[in-house]
Scaffold this active site. Sequence first.
Site, PDB file in Angstrom:
ATOM      1  N   SER A  14       0.818  -1.216   0.000  1.00  0.00           N
ATOM      2  CA  SER A  14       0.000   0.000   0.000  1.00  0.00           C
ATOM      3  C   SER A  14       0.852   1.265   0.000  1.00  0.00           C
ATOM      4  O   SER A  14       0.601   2.196  -0.775  1.00  0.00           O
ATOM      5  CB  SER A  14      -0.917  -0.005   1.219  1.00  0.00           C
ATOM      6  OG  SER A  14      -1.813  -1.101   1.163  1.00  0.00           O
ATOM      7  N   GLY A  15       1.869   1.320   0.866  1.00  0.00           N
ATOM      8  CA  GLY A  15       2.707   2.520   0.939  1.00  0.00           C
ATOM      9  C   GLY A  15       3.583   2.692  -0.278  1.00  0.00           C
ATOM     10  O   GLY A  15       3.705   3.795  -0.824  1.00  0.00           O
ATOM     11  N   THR A  41       0.776  -6.819   1.707  1.00  0.00           N
ATOM     12  CA  THR A  41       0.072  -7.556   2.753  1.00  0.00           C
ATOM     13  C   THR A  41      -1.422  -7.270   2.758  1.00  0.00           C
ATOM     14  O   THR A  41      -2.241  -8.192   2.786  1.00  0.00           O
ATOM     15  CB  THR A  41       0.669  -7.215   4.138  1.00  0.00           C
ATOM     16  OG1 THR A  41       2.014  -7.704   4.189  1.00  0.00           O
ATOM     17  CG2 THR A  41      -0.134  -7.850   5.252  1.00  0.00           C
ATOM     18  N   CYS A  42      -1.811  -6.013   2.736  1.00  0.00           N
ATOM     19  CA  CYS A  42      -3.221  -5.660   2.868  1.00  0.00           C
ATOM     20  C   CYS A  42      -4.076  -6.301   1.775  1.00  0.00           C
ATOM     21  O   CYS A  42      -5.096  -6.921   2.050  1.00  0.00           O
ATOM     22  CB  CYS A  42      -3.390  -4.147   2.841  1.00  0.00           C
ATOM     23  SG  CYS A  42      -5.112  -3.626   2.975  1.00  0.00           S
ATOM     24  N   CYS A  47      -5.761  -7.349   5.109  1.00  0.00           N
ATOM     25  CA  CYS A  47      -7.065  -6.737   5.371  1.00  0.00           C
ATOM     26  C   CYS A  47      -8.161  -7.130   4.396  1.00  0.00           C
ATOM     27  O   CYS A  47      -9.274  -7.471   4.800  1.00  0.00           O
ATOM     28  CB  CYS A  47      -6.951  -5.212   5.349  1.00  0.00           C
ATOM     29  SG  CYS A  47      -5.334  -4.518   5.617  1.00  0.00           S
ATOM     30  N   LYS A  50      -9.084 -10.976   4.391  1.00  0.00           N
ATOM     31  CA  LYS A  50      -9.597 -11.264   5.729  1.00  0.00           C
ATOM     32  C   LYS A  50     -10.997 -10.692   5.901  1.00  0.00           C
ATOM     33  O   LYS A  50     -11.892 -11.345   6.439  1.00  0.00           O
ATOM     34  CB  LYS A  50      -8.648 -10.685   6.766  1.00  0.00           C
ATOM     35  CG  LYS A  50      -9.139 -10.779   8.198  1.00  0.00           C
ATOM     36  CD  LYS A  50      -8.524  -9.680   9.030  1.00  0.00           C
ATOM     37  CE  LYS A  50      -9.003  -8.320   8.560  1.00  0.00           C
ATOM     38  NZ  LYS A  50      -8.276  -7.196   9.169  1.00  0.00           N
ATOM     39  N   TYR A 177      -5.281  -8.038  17.124  1.00  0.00           N
ATOM     40  CA  TYR A 177      -6.424  -7.952  16.221  1.00  0.00           C
ATOM     41  C   TYR A 177      -6.473  -9.111  15.232  1.00  0.00           C
ATOM     42  O   TYR A 177      -7.549  -9.626  14.916  1.00  0.00           O
ATOM     43  CB  TYR A 177      -6.455  -6.598  15.503  1.00  0.00           C
ATOM     44  CG  TYR A 177      -5.345  -6.351  14.505  1.00  0.00           C
ATOM     45  CD1 TYR A 177      -5.541  -6.612  13.158  1.00  0.00           C
ATOM     46  CD2 TYR A 177      -4.117  -5.824  14.895  1.00  0.00           C
ATOM     47  CE1 TYR A 177      -4.545  -6.377  12.230  1.00  0.00           C
ATOM     48  CE2 TYR A 177      -3.124  -5.579  13.974  1.00  0.00           C
ATOM     49  CZ  TYR A 177      -3.335  -5.859  12.649  1.00  0.00           C
ATOM     50  OH  TYR A 177      -2.337  -5.633  11.730  1.00  0.00           O
ATOM     51  N   GLU A 181      -9.655 -11.619  15.053  1.00  0.00           N
ATOM     52  CA  GLU A 181     -10.424 -11.670  13.807  1.00  0.00           C
ATOM     53  C   GLU A 181     -10.519 -13.088  13.281  1.00  0.00           C
ATOM     54  O   GLU A 181     -11.602 -13.551  12.892  1.00  0.00           O
ATOM     55  CB  GLU A 181      -9.779 -10.736  12.778  1.00  0.00           C
ATOM     56  CG  GLU A 181      -9.994  -9.270  13.126  1.00  0.00           C
ATOM     57  CD  GLU A 181      -9.145  -8.319  12.319  1.00  0.00           C
ATOM     58  OE1 GLU A 181      -9.459  -7.117  12.315  1.00  0.00           O
ATOM     59  OE2 GLU A 181      -8.160  -8.759  11.692  1.00  0.00           O
ATOM     60  N   ARG A 197      -3.141 -15.525  25.684  1.00  0.00           N
ATOM     61  CA  ARG A 197      -2.833 -14.193  26.195  1.00  0.00           C
ATOM     62  C   ARG A 197      -4.081 -13.447  26.648  1.00  0.00           C
ATOM     63  O   ARG A 197      -5.208 -13.839  26.362  1.00  0.00           O
ATOM     64  CB  ARG A 197      -2.043 -13.361  25.173  1.00  0.00           C
ATOM     65  CG  ARG A 197      -0.643 -13.911  25.001  1.00  0.00           C
ATOM     66  CD  ARG A 197       0.287 -13.117  24.116  1.00  0.00           C
ATOM     67  NE  ARG A 197      -0.226 -11.902  23.527  1.00  0.00           N
ATOM     68  CZ  ARG A 197       0.377 -11.306  22.520  1.00  0.00           C
ATOM     69  NH1 ARG A 197       1.475 -11.813  21.989  1.00  0.00           N
ATOM     70  NH2 ARG A 197      -0.105 -10.191  22.016  1.00  0.00           N
ATOM     71  N   ASP A 296       4.895  -0.394   7.373  1.00  0.00           N
ATOM     72  CA  ASP A 296       5.168  -1.276   8.507  1.00  0.00           C
ATOM     73  C   ASP A 296       6.648  -1.560   8.707  1.00  0.00           C
ATOM     74  O   ASP A 296       7.058  -1.936   9.805  1.00  0.00           O
ATOM     75  CB  ASP A 296       4.430  -2.609   8.322  1.00  0.00           C
ATOM     76  CG  ASP A 296       2.921  -2.459   8.451  1.00  0.00           C
ATOM     77  OD1 ASP A 296       2.455  -1.322   8.655  1.00  0.00           O
ATOM     78  OD2 ASP A 296       2.206  -3.475   8.337  1.00  0.00           O
ATOM     79  N   THR A 304      -2.649  -0.006   7.305  1.00  0.00           N
ATOM     80  CA  THR A 304      -2.593   0.293   5.874  1.00  0.00           C
ATOM     81  C   THR A 304      -2.832   1.770   5.556  1.00  0.00           C
ATOM     82  O   THR A 304      -2.064   2.370   4.785  1.00  0.00           O
ATOM     83  CB  THR A 304      -3.606  -0.585   5.123  1.00  0.00           C
ATOM     84  OG1 THR A 304      -3.206  -1.952   5.244  1.00  0.00           O
ATOM     85  CG2 THR A 304      -3.668  -0.212   3.653  1.00  0.00           C
ATOM     86  N   HIS A 429     -32.834   8.365  14.872  1.00  0.00           N
ATOM     87  CA  HIS A 429     -33.527   7.231  15.485  1.00  0.00           C
ATOM     88  C   HIS A 429     -34.332   6.447  14.451  1.00  0.00           C
ATOM     89  O   HIS A 429     -34.886   7.045  13.531  1.00  0.00           O
ATOM     90  CB  HIS A 429     -34.465   7.758  16.583  1.00  0.00           C
ATOM     91  CG  HIS A 429     -35.181   6.703  17.332  1.00  0.00           C
ATOM     92  ND1 HIS A 429     -34.570   5.903  18.266  1.00  0.00           N
ATOM     93  CD2 HIS A 429     -36.476   6.307  17.267  1.00  0.00           C
ATOM     94  CE1 HIS A 429     -35.446   5.056  18.761  1.00  0.00           C
ATOM     95  NE2 HIS A 429     -36.618   5.287  18.175  1.00  0.00           N
ATOM     96  N   GLU A 434     -26.993   6.501  17.427  1.00  0.00           N
ATOM     97  CA  GLU A 434     -27.591   7.584  18.200  1.00  0.00           C
ATOM     98  C   GLU A 434     -27.147   7.569  19.656  1.00  0.00           C
ATOM     99  O   GLU A 434     -27.189   8.586  20.356  1.00  0.00           O
ATOM    100  CB  GLU A 434     -29.115   7.526  18.118  1.00  0.00           C
ATOM    101  CG  GLU A 434     -29.738   6.353  18.841  1.00  0.00           C
ATOM    102  CD  GLU A 434     -31.270   6.359  18.755  1.00  0.00           C
ATOM    103  OE1 GLU A 434     -31.875   7.392  19.113  1.00  0.00           O
ATOM    104  OE2 GLU A 434     -31.843   5.349  18.327  1.00  0.00           O
TER     105      GLU A 434
END
Length: 440
Positions: A14-15, A41-42, A47, A50, A177, A181, A197, A296, A304, A429, A434
Site C-alpha cells: 500500500s505505501g 500484505t493488505c 485486510c 480477511k 487484532y 479476527e 494471552r 510497517d 494500511t 432514530h 444515536e
Amino acid sequence: MTYDYDLFVIGAGSGGVRAARVSAAHGAKVAIAEEHKVGGTCVIRGCVPKKLLVYGSHFAEDLADARRFGWDVPTCAFHWPTLRDNVLAEVSRLEAAYTDTLNNHKVEVLKERATLTGPNEVKLVSGRTVTAKYILIATGATPVVPSFPGNEHGITSNEAFHLDALPKRVVIAGAGYIANEFAGIFHNLGSHDVILRGYDEAIRDRLLTISMMKGIEFRFHVAFERIEKREDGTLLVHMQGCDPIEADTVMYAIGRRPNTDGLGLEAAGVEVDDKGAVVVDADNRSTVESVYAVGDVTNRVQLTPVAIREGQAFADTMFGGKPTRVDYENIPSAVFSHPPLAGVGMTEGQARNKLGSVKTYTSDFRAMKNVLAGRNERALYKLVVNSENDQVVGIHMIGPDAPEILQAAAIAVKAKLTKADFDAVVALHPTMAEELVLMK
C-alpha cells in the site's frame, strides 16, 4: 550524477504503490520491485481477503437470526473451497488493478527481489544493477513465528487464506487484532478456537465475555512447549500449565516484525532498531540521505491507511514541491472480530495518566436486531472526556457496525469537539449510532 531512476521503490504494498504512483504523477522516473505480488500484505494476504472471510463467516449468524425474523431458512451447509476460491479470485483481480494503475502512471514494475548495494544502488535477483537518486524501502512486515520444538507444524495468517479444508479445531496463539479476527472467522464457520494471552480495557473485556459465550475457549498466560504431529495428521499442542490440546491447525498471530532481513541495509549504511525496523525521521528519511522508508517496515503505526499517508507525504515532499508530514494523533482503528470493536483517541487509562481528571460516559445496550433475534449480545460505547475543557479525547465501541460508525465519529475527536457538541446533535432514530449523542 546521472541515475537510472529518480526513485526506486522496494516493495509494492500500500505505501510503496502510493509513493510510486504519486511520484510518477509529479514527473519522476520511477521503478518499483516486488518479489511476491503487487498489492502487498493488505491486498494479498491481509485486510482485504480477511474482511471478505469476515463477511462470509457472518452469514452463519445471519441465517440463524433470519428465522426469528420470519424467514423459513433450511439447514445450510458451508463449503469452504467456494469461499476460499472466490476470495482468492478477488485478490487476483485487485492485484491486476494495482499493476494497471502503476503501468498507467508509467511506473516500471519489476517482478523480482531487489536489495541495496549502496546508498544509490540496487541489485535485482536477475543480476541487473540499477541506480536511483532516491530509494524508498516499503517492504512491510512479516508474521512472527515463535521458536519451540514442532513450530513448523503451525501456520500464520499468510497461509490461512489457502487452507485445503476448514479445520474443525483451531488453536490461535496471540491476542491482538489478527488473532481475534481469525478466531471469529473460524468459529462462525464451524471451527473450535483457543486464543492465548490476556485482554485489558473495558471494550476488550466485553469482547472476551461475548467470545466465551459463543464457545471460544481461552488459555491465559501460557506458552508453547512443543507441538506433536500424529500419524493421522492431527496435532497435539503442549503448553505450560495446562493439559495438551488436540487440534487440526495451529495459527501463530503473536505479532509482526519489519521485513528487513537480507535487504542489504548494512551495505548502504541504513540503521535499523532492535526490532529490525528502519529508523526514520518525520520526513521518512533514514540515516542515509538518499534512502527513505514508509509503512510497517518502520514499525511506527502498522496500519494500511497510515502507510498510504506516508507514501503520499513522501511523494508530495520529494517530487511535488509540497512538504508534507503525517499527523499520527487520533488515528482510528478497528478489529473485525465478532462483534467488531473500534476506537480513536485515548483510552480511559491513557487519559487519566496524561490528563489527570477525566469523565467517562457509557452506553451498554442490546442492538434492536439482537433483541428480536434472541441474541444476548450487548454493545458497549464509551466516551472519554477531558474534565478541564469538556473535549472528547477518546471514543471506544464494540457492537454491530462499530467500525463504520467510528469512522465518522473519529472526525469529531480529530476536530477536538466537546461533549456539549455531541449533546447538541439530534439523535438519528432508531440507530445504534444515536447512543453517541444520548449519553448522560
